[in-house]
Design a protein around this motif. Sequence first.
Motif, PDB file in Angstrom:
ATOM      1  N   ASP A 253       0.822  -1.209   0.000  1.00 43.92           N
ATOM      2  CA  ASP A 253       0.000   0.000   0.000  1.00 43.92           C
ATOM      3  C   ASP A 253       0.860   1.264   0.000  1.00 43.92           C
ATOM      4  OD1 ASP A 253       0.758  -0.739   2.567  1.00 43.92           O
ATOM      5  OD2 ASP A 253      -0.925   0.272   3.522  1.00 43.92           O
ATOM      6  N   ASP A 254       1.961   1.215   0.741  1.00 45.37           N
ATOM      7  CA  ASP A 254       2.850   2.371   0.775  1.00 45.37           C
ATOM      8  C   ASP A 254       3.576   2.531  -0.558  1.00 45.37           C
ATOM      9  OD1 ASP A 254       2.145   2.993   3.369  1.00 45.37           O
ATOM     10  OD2 ASP A 254       3.641   1.646   4.216  1.00 45.37           O
ATOM     11  N   ALA A 255       3.978   1.414  -1.167  1.00 45.86           N
ATOM     12  CA  ALA A 255       4.632   1.474  -2.473  1.00 45.86           C
ATOM     13  C   ALA A 255       3.689   2.118  -3.490  1.00 45.86           C
ATOM     14  CB  ALA A 255       5.023   0.074  -2.930  1.00 45.86           C
ATOM     15  N   ARG A 256       2.427   1.725  -3.433  1.00 41.84           N
ATOM     16  CA  ARG A 256       1.449   2.310  -4.347  1.00 41.84           C
ATOM     17  C   ARG A 256       1.363   3.822  -4.146  1.00 41.84           C
ATOM     18  NH1 ARG A 256      -4.542   1.159  -6.347  1.00 41.84           N
ATOM     19  NH2 ARG A 256      -5.223   3.302  -6.448  1.00 41.84           N
ATOM     20  N   TYR A 257       1.323   4.235  -2.892  1.00 43.12           N
ATOM     21  CA  TYR A 257       1.223   5.666  -2.584  1.00 43.12           C
ATOM     22  C   TYR A 257       2.377   6.444  -3.213  1.00 43.12           C
ATOM     23  CZ  TYR A 257       1.509   9.967   0.149  1.00 43.12           C
ATOM     24  OH  TYR A 257       1.605  11.281   0.521  1.00 43.12           O
ATOM     25  N   ILE A 258       3.613   5.941  -3.007  1.00 43.84           N
ATOM     26  CA  ILE A 258       4.787   6.636  -3.543  1.00 43.84           C
ATOM     27  C   ILE A 258       4.730   6.695  -5.066  1.00 43.84           C
ATOM     28  CG2 ILE A 258       7.318   6.634  -3.691  1.00 43.84           C
ATOM     29  CD1 ILE A 258       6.256   7.121  -0.870  1.00 43.84           C
ATOM     30  N   LEU A 259       4.447   5.563  -5.693  1.00 38.16           N
ATOM     31  CA  LEU A 259       4.425   5.527  -7.162  1.00 38.16           C
ATOM     32  C   LEU A 259       3.344   6.452  -7.725  1.00 38.16           C
ATOM     33  CD1 LEU A 259       5.069   1.732  -7.733  1.00 38.16           C
ATOM     34  CD2 LEU A 259       6.596   3.630  -8.307  1.00 38.16           C
ATOM     35  N   GLU A 260       2.233   6.553  -7.036  1.00 37.23           N
ATOM     36  CA  GLU A 260       1.156   7.405  -7.535  1.00 37.23           C
ATOM     37  C   GLU A 260       1.493   8.888  -7.475  1.00 37.23           C
ATOM     38  OE1 GLU A 260      -2.982   4.910  -6.960  1.00 37.23           O
ATOM     39  OE2 GLU A 260      -2.339   6.327  -5.427  1.00 37.23           O
ATOM     40  N   THR A 261       2.376   9.253  -6.560  1.00 40.97           N
ATOM     41  CA  THR A 261       2.718  10.673  -6.476  1.00 40.97           C
ATOM     42  C   THR A 261       3.630  11.095  -7.622  1.00 40.97           C
ATOM     43  OG1 THR A 261       4.699  10.301  -5.150  1.00 40.97           O
ATOM     44  CG2 THR A 261       2.655  10.640  -3.950  1.00 40.97           C
TER      45      THR A 261
ATOM     46  N   PRO B  79      -8.881   4.104  -7.026  1.00 41.36           N
ATOM     47  CA  PRO B  79      -8.553   4.889  -5.838  1.00 41.36           C
ATOM     48  C   PRO B  79      -9.732   4.896  -4.859  1.00 41.36           C
ATOM     49  CG  PRO B  79      -8.153   6.162  -7.836  1.00 41.36           C
ATOM     50  CD  PRO B  79      -8.838   4.906  -8.251  1.00 41.36           C
ATOM     51  N   GLU B  80      -9.421   5.041  -3.588  1.00 36.47           N
ATOM     52  CA  GLU B  80     -10.422   5.125  -2.529  1.00 36.47           C
ATOM     53  C   GLU B  80     -11.234   3.838  -2.373  1.00 36.47           C
ATOM     54  OE1 GLU B  80     -12.534   8.847  -2.328  1.00 36.47           O
ATOM     55  OE2 GLU B  80     -10.588   9.848  -2.228  1.00 36.47           O
ATOM     56  N   THR B  81     -10.704   2.696  -2.849  1.00 39.01           N
ATOM     57  CA  THR B  81     -11.362   1.423  -2.560  1.00 39.01           C
ATOM     58  C   THR B  81     -10.513   0.671  -1.540  1.00 39.01           C
ATOM     59  OG1 THR B  81     -10.144   0.215  -4.261  1.00 39.01           O
ATOM     60  CG2 THR B  81     -12.239   1.195  -4.913  1.00 39.01           C
ATOM     61  N   ALA B  82     -11.097  -0.403  -0.998  1.00 41.71           N
ATOM     62  CA  ALA B  82     -10.369  -1.240  -0.041  1.00 41.71           C
ATOM     63  C   ALA B  82      -9.074  -1.749  -0.676  1.00 41.71           C
ATOM     64  CB  ALA B  82     -11.245  -2.403   0.404  1.00 41.71           C
ATOM     65  N   GLY B  83      -9.136  -2.140  -1.951  1.00 44.81           N
ATOM     66  CA  GLY B  83      -7.963  -2.658  -2.642  1.00 44.81           C
ATOM     67  C   GLY B  83      -6.811  -1.669  -2.661  1.00 44.81           C
ATOM     68  N   ALA B  84      -7.146  -0.393  -2.723  1.00 38.34           N
ATOM     69  CA  ALA B  84      -6.106   0.620  -2.838  1.00 38.34           C
ATOM     70  C   ALA B  84      -5.438   0.932  -1.505  1.00 38.34           C
ATOM     71  CB  ALA B  84      -6.693   1.898  -3.427  1.00 38.34           C
ATOM     72  N   ILE B  85      -6.111   0.667  -0.402  1.00 34.72           N
ATOM     73  CA  ILE B  85      -5.489   1.013   0.888  1.00 34.72           C
ATOM     74  C   ILE B  85      -5.035  -0.205   1.682  1.00 34.72           C
ATOM     75  CG2 ILE B  85      -6.646   3.257   1.154  1.00 34.72           C
ATOM     76  CD1 ILE B  85      -8.528   1.876   3.190  1.00 34.72           C
TER      77      ILE B  85
END
Lengths: 455, 455
Positions: free
Chosen positions: A99-107, A136-142
């Motif tokens: 989840d954190d990797a996704r956050y960084i890549l999305e920025t 974004p903003e789904t359970a899968g994303a967080i």
Amino acid sequence: MVNERDPRLLRVEDMVRRLLRHKADANLSNALEKMHAAEVAQIFQHFLPEERQEAFSLVRNREHRASILTESDSHIVRELLEPVPNEDVVPLIKELDSDDARYILETLPDERSQEIVALLDAPETEAIQDMMAYLPETAGAIMTDSYVALPEELTVNEAISQVRKASEVDYIFYVYVIDSNGCLRGVISLRQLLLADPSKTLSEIMITNVWSESVHADQEHVARVVSRYNILAIPVVDDDNVLVGIITVDDVLDVIREEATEDILKMAGTHSYQDEVTSLSARRLAWIRLPWLFFSWLGGILAAQLIYQYSDQLSKIVALAAFMPVIIGMAGNVGTQSATIVVRGLATGRIDPKSWLRVISKEVTVGTLLGICYGLLLGLLATYQFASVAWLGFVVGLAICVVMMFSALLASVLPLVLHRFRVDPAVATGPFVTTGVDVLGLLIYFNIARLFLFI
Amino acid sequence: MVNERDPRLLRVEDMVRRLLRHKADANLSNALEKMHAAEVAQIFQHFLPEERQEAFSLVRNREHRASILTESDSHIVRELLEPVPNEDVVPLIKELDSDDARYILETLPDERSQEIVALLDAPETEAIQDMMAYLPETAGAIMTDSYVALPEELTVNEAISQVRKASEVDYIFYVYVIDSNGCLRGVISLRQLLLADPSKTLSEIMITNVWSESVHADQEHVARVVSRYNILAIPVVDDDNVLVGIITVDDVLDVIREEATEDILKMAGTHSYQDEVTSLSARRLAWIRLPWLFFSWLGGILAAQLIYQYSDQLSKIVALAAFMPVIIGMAGNVGTQSATIVVRGLATGRIDPKSWLRVISKEVTVGTLLGICYGLLLGLLATYQFASVAWLGFVVGLAICVVMMFSALLASVLPLVLHRFRVDPAVATGPFVTTGVDVLGLLIYFNIARLFLFI
């Protein structure tokens, strides 16, 4: 709430600034290493871009660097990674849970984030691509992939030794039990595992009545479930009931705080992400706020037309014009109060749309009581000041009372109607109330005036 | 957010209503027993007082009854316990952790809650009296006594068997380590305990760098720490560093949600507890909202005086009066937007009061851009409609632009000043902006008019 910034953190911030200024790189590097990543991120928020980039380059420990990024706002992440070559970003991404990797890549800009994903090893690339596929903003994303899942036929003893081996998992509080297809079967808390007979199998001791959420569930829904039922972590399953991740309560905390802020900002018709205040340009921010104000403008224009219809009367009794602002102002404010109560009540679930009649009648009663109170006050004042115009005090007092009543009615009915038609009341109520109240208020005022002042 | 109520819960609600109507007491009792306490509390919210009291009387299991109470809003708790004799409330209180017991006792009238405390056994009475002594909204008031603390000289093996015995503790994730005086020395996660060499003592393996909070700490501060550092539970110590309780993340969730709602409602100058909307009378609610509206009223009165000063000019050019509402309306709305952004930014810590100049200049820039945009629109419209009055379009357009600029300035400076003087910006900004904008707006408008229309 008066948010006093933590005095300890302020001292640390000053210390870091001083070390930066004196180019005391070795000391600064040590100091940053010892701080919690969340603290570093907090301090960075108040630094200039160059300052942050310089300080960040001095953090040597890879895990710490990665944690600082996950704790920072997205525009700061983008900025901090700007001077870092892709090859050095890859090991940071590898440090992180999905989840954190996704956050960084999305920025990062799309192109750059694809380049980085391409540099990862095959299984990691796949895991991250899976993750990025969720909306974004789904359970899968967080959700995170940092959990322990064990097959149901394992014994308690075997399970304990498996848990001991799972060193890369951050927090283990629950062990999830799955069948041979990976489907979620049950859950056991670490403590229950500790208490259980070592020779029993997991399927014998697990709790089978597990609350799980679909990967497609809305993050707010998940936040509500977690906070309502006091759950520490909720398993997430795909369409085939295969366990694919968990959402922990600390991720939910962020969701709740963000959504509350979003709601507050949405009601005022501004950009709804707090982040954007610092990251976007003034021109872009103005553009976002433009449409909401349009309704207010429209209301004003309609009001102007209406007033112009009464030109003759107004030029005869200018005192009538003098009281226009107070009448529409009071109506607007009482309306805002009612609208806020109903909109927030719907959002938190405290107001049940089914009991709409009770909600509306209460707001209207309150509006009327306030109207009577301020009507009397204004009526007396107007009578005293404009004794020459008979009935003026009465007209003004009655008008403010009636207008406030109708304003409360409009402002409590609107969000309920919008909610019924699945339009977000937080977004749409404000503009409609603003426009409606101006026009409605003047219409009522002028008609009362016509009736009693014979104009 | 469009908050759709959970369809499953709606079906359950209908079912419960049906069983109530048919007096199917045995079935209803079974159904309620099987539901989660939080669900029962949710459903009760939408019932009439008699319905809830009847349904609650059918819940037989004592623990379940107690849990339903802790999950309910305070006015519902008071109502549900009304027909229950004190002797039957006592066992419910005994079921609960200290923080939940405090919550229930606080909802009852003072006299009754004292009678109930008097009926408890000595150690429980003492524990609850200790708890009640902490000020509301402090760490002491929301902490729980449900945790495991063990002496530092215990071996890992002994500790594990102690954990196994602590069956009444709800969640165990951490074991707190204390010295012979009860002072907090360190912490060990359950998993670390599992991994450690069984013959070592706790003092050898514990983490000594423990984050703890004082019993007197503000609950919001605790909530911020827990959410910032992703902690699942934080130990609470008294002035002598003696461990007296812990605060778990799920208690913090409630704090965050409540504070956000409070902030939203405070900004609109209404009662700040959502609870009160349903529990208080309309008269009481009107009374709470009265003072905030007074500022709006005052602004209106000042505006009226101002307008009256310009009677002669207005009676000559009535079109000037026609544009008053749009000018002060737009100013008010742009002001509300700026104020909301700054107030919320201060509350969440995203806006640093030290960078006030940057915050204000951004808001003023945005306000000016919006002012130019709507100034042009309004100017063109006024020119077209009132071609007979030379300069009118120009005056109106220029006025709206200048007024919006000043409104953004006022609305962004005010919360920062209030924050500086430790007045809660969420409460005070609204009234001041409302009053200020009306008067300021008209002053600017009339002066521009005087300058260009030579009146």
